[in-house]
Design a protein around this motif. Sequence first.
Motif, PDB file in Angstrom:
ATOM      1  N   VAL A   1      77.807 105.322  53.374  1.00  0.00           N
ATOM      2  CA  VAL A   1      78.111 104.306  54.386  1.00  0.00           C
ATOM      3  C   VAL A   1      77.018 103.244  54.400  1.00  0.00           C
ATOM      4  O   VAL A   1      77.302 102.036  54.510  1.00  0.00           O
ATOM      5  N   ALA A   2      75.757 103.673  54.262  1.00  0.00           N
ATOM      6  CA  ALA A   2      74.653 102.719  54.229  1.00  0.00           C
ATOM      7  C   ALA A   2      74.780 101.783  53.025  1.00  0.00           C
ATOM      8  O   ALA A   2      74.560 100.576  53.135  1.00  0.00           O
ATOM      9  N   GLU A   3      75.159 102.337  51.873  1.00  0.00           N
ATOM     10  CA  GLU A   3      75.352 101.500  50.686  1.00  0.00           C
ATOM     11  C   GLU A   3      76.461 100.484  50.910  1.00  0.00           C
ATOM     12  O   GLU A   3      76.349  99.312  50.520  1.00  0.00           O
ATOM     13  N   SER A   4      77.552 100.924  51.518  1.00  0.00           N
ATOM     14  CA  SER A   4      78.664 100.001  51.776  1.00  0.00           C
ATOM     15  C   SER A   4      78.236  98.884  52.724  1.00  0.00           C
ATOM     16  O   SER A   4      78.637  97.720  52.549  1.00  0.00           O
ATOM     17  N   CYS A   5      77.428  99.196  53.719  1.00  0.00           N
ATOM     18  CA  CYS A   5      76.929  98.172  54.637  1.00  0.00           C
ATOM     19  C   CYS A   5      76.077  97.140  53.904  1.00  0.00           C
ATOM     20  O   CYS A   5      76.181  95.931  54.150  1.00  0.00           O
TER      21      CYS A   5
ATOM     22  N   LEU B   1      72.055  99.442  60.048  1.00  0.00           N
ATOM     23  CA  LEU B   1      72.750  98.642  59.042  1.00  0.00           C
ATOM     24  C   LEU B   1      74.139  98.236  59.532  1.00  0.00           C
ATOM     25  O   LEU B   1      74.589  97.107  59.297  1.00  0.00           O
ATOM     26  N   SER B   2      74.827  99.147  60.207  1.00  0.00           N
ATOM     27  CA  SER B   2      76.148  98.814  60.744  1.00  0.00           C
ATOM     28  C   SER B   2      76.049  97.710  61.784  1.00  0.00           C
ATOM     29  O   SER B   2      76.899  96.811  61.844  1.00  0.00           O
ATOM     30  N   ALA B   3      75.010  97.757  62.611  1.00  0.00           N
ATOM     31  CA  ALA B   3      74.821  96.696  63.593  1.00  0.00           C
ATOM     32  C   ALA B   3      74.534  95.363  62.915  1.00  0.00           C
ATOM     33  O   ALA B   3      74.984  94.302  63.372  1.00  0.00           O
ATOM     34  N   ARG B   4      73.802  95.403  61.773  1.00  0.00           N
ATOM     35  CA  ARG B   4      73.548  94.163  61.036  1.00  0.00           C
ATOM     36  C   ARG B   4      74.842  93.607  60.453  1.00  0.00           C
ATOM     37  O   ARG B   4      75.028  92.390  60.380  1.00  0.00           O
ATOM     38  N   VAL B   5      75.749  94.500  60.013  1.00  0.00           N
ATOM     39  CA  VAL B   5      77.035  94.038  59.492  1.00  0.00           C
ATOM     40  C   VAL B   5      77.816  93.326  60.590  1.00  0.00           C
ATOM     41  O   VAL B   5      78.359  92.236  60.394  1.00  0.00           O
ATOM     42  N   ALA B   6      77.856  93.938  61.777  1.00  0.00           N
ATOM     43  CA  ALA B   6      78.576  93.320  62.890  1.00  0.00           C
ATOM     44  C   ALA B   6      77.941  92.000  63.281  1.00  0.00           C
ATOM     45  O   ALA B   6      78.620  91.001  63.529  1.00  0.00           O
TER      46      ALA B   6
END
Length: 517
Positions: free
Chosen positions: A419-423, A457-462
């Motif tokens: 998931v981190a890689e995908s982000c 990382l997910s928060a950075r994507v958002a």
Amino acid sequence: MELLSQMWSLLGLLTILQNILPSQLLALLHSTWQSLQDSLTPYSYIDVPEFLGSSAVEPNDLYRHVYLYLHQSLLSSAAASSSPPRLTLSLPRGSLAAPSLSLSPNHSLEDCFAGQRLLWTHHADTLQDSLEERRSFSLRLPKRASASLLSPYFAHLAEAADHLERSSRPRRLFTNSRGGAPSWSSVPFRHPATFATLALEPAQKESLLADLDAFAAGREFYFRTGRAWKRGYLLHGPPGSGKSSLIAAMANHLRYDVYDLELTRVANNSDLRSLLIQTNNRSVIVIEDIDCSLDLTGDRRITAMSAAARTRTVRRRRQPPLSNEGTESDDNDVVGSSRRNDARVTLSGLLNFIDGLWSCCGEERVIVFTTNYVEAFDPALLRPGRMDVHVNLGACGVHAMRELVERYVGVRDHEMLGVAESCIRVGADMTPAEVTEVLLRHREEPEEAVRSLVAELSARVAGGEGSGGEEESGAWSWEESPEKAGGKRRRAGWEKKVRFLRRLRSLTKLDSESRGV
């Protein structure tokens, strides 16, 4: 027994003759005996004294090369052999290095080169009526091969000793002093960063290592092409991208001293040249955050303004003066700008520092500039020959992220790392410093560290998806009312949350499919 008694009688006779005969005659007899031995023996002998001349003041560099060569190249293997020579073990007071081995006086050590057996002997003779010792090495080599063997063997010895001296010598970190005459002060350089500990993408790391190795081994190339033996690197990227760590890794890889040049402490261009002359060969000269230390575009602007002011002054002087106010003002501008240039470091002085005639006063130097904003640089500073290699250090890539996770918390494979890689692939930007800070907070709990990193990382994507349009920016313009802008912000917030949940669901689904779940 009769033979033994005759030998003792001969030794007694020699002792009596040594006390009776004059010293000049004894020296002549000794040299004659040596010449007779040299003519009969199949070997040639070469002496390498510790000092040059009889005064024993000027050191012999060749003696130091031989000492290093025997110490590192031969003694390590000789100590492990079944019949090693007698060795001397020493450790200076306060030294942090391992004890060193050296060949004991009046003992020998064999070496092989080009299929020939060579013998080194360490001599230490105490001077008469003195406690001083005269040390030297003697080399025994086959007489028939000495003409063809001597030159390549000593070239090999000097190269090996140079490499060993570079890898074993203590290195220093220098900084320029404030006030007074320009000078450097130093402390031991013990930065632990190496290329093995840097979180760089493999291709970038390999290209940097290859370039550094080619530079360090390029003495003949630089001399043959008539170029100064130096190399310029520009490291640019956001804060926390690892610029300082990369500089330390470069210095550790090359085994160079580091000179941290603080331009704000340098009064003018003359002091800058003086500092350059004082640097040693095999050094890394670093100017960090150069965009904050120097106006990289102001020199040309001031020069143009001064030239225009001088032109106006000349034109006005050719005309009948109606008033001298404007002329005095222009003259003051020219004088003021020139005085300001003389009282500070200018772009022209910096260019001469890194690529002018003064930059040739030394060899094997690496010049490194760092900046957060490469766009602020004058193009004259960025051209090849000044900044030869531009290294962009940005956000963590997939490989660097995995390397940091494994190094800091010991996790190599984890279900959330996908998931981190995908982000990261969809645009989540985190610098190495930000990644390591998240991991450091949970270094005792690897599972929590990985989950916290994925959440960040997910928060950075958002946050990255919500910054593209005007309606999602959270700002309102003068053409619309605050009430309408507030409504748009609320709708944009709900839409951003929905998109983020959809994206997170798709990333989790892709990760599950890649694991075959």
